[in-house]
Design a protein around this motif. Structure first.
Motif, short mmCIF file in Angstrom:
data_model
loop_
_atom_site.label_atom_id
_atom_site.label_comp_id
_atom_site.label_asym_id
_atom_site.label_seq_id
_atom_site.Cartn_x
_atom_site.Cartn_y
_atom_site.Cartn_z
N MET A 106 -62.68 74.91 -52.51
CA MET A 106 -61.72 75.34 -54.03
C MET A 106 -59.93 76.18 -54.30
N ALA A 107 -59.17 75.15 -52.79
CA ALA A 107 -58.21 75.84 -52.61
C ALA A 107 -57.54 75.40 -51.36
N CYS A 108 -57.04 74.57 -50.83
CA CYS A 108 -56.18 74.60 -49.96
C CYS A 108 -55.34 73.55 -49.53
N PHE A 109 -54.29 73.57 -49.39
CA PHE A 109 -53.02 73.17 -49.48
C PHE A 109 -51.72 72.80 -48.28
N PRO A 110 -50.86 71.86 -48.18
CA PRO A 110 -51.14 71.07 -48.89
C PRO A 110 -51.94 69.64 -47.92
N PRO A 111 -51.86 68.71 -48.71
CA PRO A 111 -52.86 67.95 -48.55
C PRO A 111 -52.87 67.59 -46.94
N SER A 112 -51.40 67.09 -46.24
CA SER A 112 -52.21 67.25 -44.84
C SER A 112 -52.66 68.20 -44.05
N ALA A 113 -53.05 69.11 -44.40
CA ALA A 113 -54.11 70.22 -43.95
C ALA A 113 -55.70 69.06 -44.61
N VAL A 114 -55.85 69.20 -45.30
CA VAL A 114 -57.46 68.11 -45.94
C VAL A 114 -56.90 67.00 -45.42
N ASP A 115 -56.41 65.82 -46.33
CA ASP A 115 -56.87 64.64 -45.68
C ASP A 115 -57.52 64.98 -44.32
N PRO A 116 -57.20 65.23 -42.90
CA PRO A 116 -57.34 64.47 -41.59
C PRO A 116 -59.05 65.18 -41.18
N LEU A 117 -59.77 66.04 -42.26
CA LEU A 117 -61.23 66.93 -42.60
C LEU A 117 -61.51 65.89 -42.89
N ARG A 118 -61.16 64.38 -43.63
CA ARG A 118 -61.77 63.88 -45.25
C ARG A 118 -62.39 63.09 -44.29
N GLU A 119 -64.25 62.27 -44.15
CA GLU A 119 -65.35 61.36 -43.77
C GLU A 119 -64.61 61.34 -42.35
N LEU A 120 -64.87 62.31 -41.43
CA LEU A 120 -65.32 62.33 -40.52
C LEU A 120 -67.02 61.51 -39.76
N PRO A 121 -66.89 61.20 -39.23
CA PRO A 121 -68.21 60.91 -38.31
C PRO A 121 -69.19 61.57 -38.36
N GLY A 122 -69.95 62.43 -38.78
CA GLY A 122 -71.03 63.60 -38.31
C GLY A 122 -71.20 64.85 -37.92
N LEU A 123 -69.28 64.88 -39.24
CA LEU A 123 -69.39 66.29 -39.39
C LEU A 123 -69.76 66.47 -40.71
N THR A 124 -69.73 66.96 -41.26
CA THR A 124 -70.04 68.09 -42.98
C THR A 124 -69.04 67.45 -43.23
N ASP A 125 -68.89 66.58 -44.62
CA ASP A 125 -67.93 65.12 -45.73
C ASP A 125 -67.80 67.00 -46.93
N ILE A 126 -66.29 66.53 -46.79
CA ILE A 126 -65.23 67.34 -48.18
C ILE A 126 -65.61 67.15 -48.81
N ARG A 127 -65.15 67.75 -49.98
CA ARG A 127 -64.24 67.39 -51.06
C ARG A 127 -63.31 68.74 -51.31
N SER A 128 -62.07 69.28 -52.47
CA SER A 128 -61.07 69.85 -52.41
C SER A 128 -60.43 69.82 -53.59
#
Length: 396
Positions: free
Chosen positions: A121-143
């Motif tokens: 529900m709040a995380c910035f900049p995008p460079s902090a979020v993007d590396p956490l997306r779609e990592l196999p075997g890890l919790t899936d996220i939206r932001s």
């Protein structure tokens, strides 16, 4: 930099101005958990879970077999490695509808507790979020990425807070929404607090977001803030008031408008525990009871964060189990609490491939001892966890 709904400096400044003694307030952090420590099955491993009772969104089925194949729920057990469930309960992976991402350790902690989807529900900049997306075997996220805030708000005073998210009027709303979409935000968030965005600005942001097909999340911690959010037509309201329980008429507006509630009782309990006048956990609990009585849709979210300076820091993963327990204490049935962390958030956020155990859906699963429909604390008795078909050793 990821943020929660307050930072400690401004919180203490506000409290001091009100004559509140908070020098002894401590962050409410559970004992450390290592989170998921290792993968025990790889993507593509075909597994047949035999003799498991499945939560189907309403009740537990008779013992049956569930197949995991290529990260999804399969159909045929032919050629599968078999795991005897010994009559344990198989739940869809849990969804935390309100977290604040930090790093990959966040995802490991979530996964190790059976939280297979995290909605930031709040995380910035995008460079902090993007590396956490779609990592196999890890919790899936939206932001939500960066939320819209008012000048003078605690968030606006953070050194790294993006200037284009500090809105002085409705004319800036469309530009704000376009910038968030360009950065990859999955939904839009607005902070309705004191000092907060003007009602016409909240309305303009909501209208702009809806024109792009984006859901709007509103942070509101007072009854007045909740009413402003409802007036603007937001899709979800996060938190519930600590000043007084929501009146029945206000709770009924959630149902009439289809607005979804994410009470974050874990965070409300934490702030109420700081001893600040005017913050009463009974008000939060009463608000949930009123929302349930009105038939509003309620989701489980914790406000889990590890942001330096935040006075309340629910731990990632384990706090969702506590949230379920608090929801039950506030009047939800265990069945309703389980739905609040599985099928309902999946539906509310348009995540059409999870939330239930059904062929073709993501193999996000947790196997637990006991019957969580009889005792919600059974969700803590984790035997096994699968995230997108990859098995983890549950957190200690």
């Amino acid at each position: 930099m990821c943020i929660s709904h307050r930072n400690r400096r401004d919180f203490l400044k506000t409290a001091a101005a009100a004559g509140v003694a908070v020098a002894g307030a401590q962050a409410l952090v559970a004992p450390g958990t290592a989170g998921a420590r290792e993968h025990t099955a790889a993507i593509g491993d075909k597994v047949a879970l035999t003799d498991v009772r499945v939560f189907d969104g309403s009740e537990l089925t008779a013992p049956r077999t569930v197949v995991i194949e290529n990260g999804r729920i399969g159909v045929s057990a032919f050629g599968a490695r078999r795991i005897d469930g010994e009559g344990a309960v198989l739940l869809p992976g849990l969804i935390d509808a309100h977290i604040h991402l930090r790093d990959v350790t966040t995802l490991r902690q979530l996964a190790g507790s059976g939280v297979t989807t995290g909605l930031d529900m709040a995380c910035f900049p995008p460079s902090a979020v993007d590396p956490l997306r779609e990592l196999p075997g890890l919790t899936d996220i939206r932001s939500a990425g960066t939320p819209a805030v008012a000048p003078g708000s605690p968030q606006s005073q953070l050194p790294a807070f993006p200037a284009d998210a500090v809105l002085t009027g409705p004319d800036q709303a469309s530009r704000f929404v376009r910038a968030r979409i360009a950065e990859g935000s999955d939904y839009i968030k607005v902070i309705i607090d004191e000092p907060g965005l003007a009602p016409e600005t909240v309305q303009a942001v909501t209208t702009a977001a809806h024109s792009f097909g984006k859901l709007v999340m509103a942070h509101a911690t007072t009854t007045a803030g909740v009413e402003r959010a409802l007036d603007a037509g937001v899709d979800m309201i996060h938190h519930v008031p600590l000043d007084s329980p929501l009146p029945a008429g206000v709770a009924a507006r959630y149902t009439a408008t289809g607005t979804v509630a994410v009470p974050t009782l874990t965070m409300m309990e934490g702030f109420a525990g700081l001893g600040i006048p005017g913050m009463d956990y009974a008000a939060a609990e009463g608000s949930v009871a009123a929302l349930r009585g009105a038939g509003a849709r309620i989701l489980a979210g914790t406000d889990a964060n590890s942001t330096p300076g935040i006075p309340v820091q629910p731990p990632f993963g384990t706090s969702l189990h506590h949230e379920l327990e608090l929801l039950v204490r506030a009047g939800l049935t265990p069945r309703e609490a389980l739905r609040a962390a599985t099928g309902l958030p999946a539906q509310s956020f348009g995540l059409r491939d999870r939330g239930v155990i059904r062929p073709g859906y993501r193999a996000d699963l947790l196997l637990v001892d006991g019957d969580p429909l009889a005792d919600i604390t059974a969700t803590r008795a984790l035997r096994r966890v699968w995230v997108g078909g990859v098995e983890y050793s549950p957190a200690a």
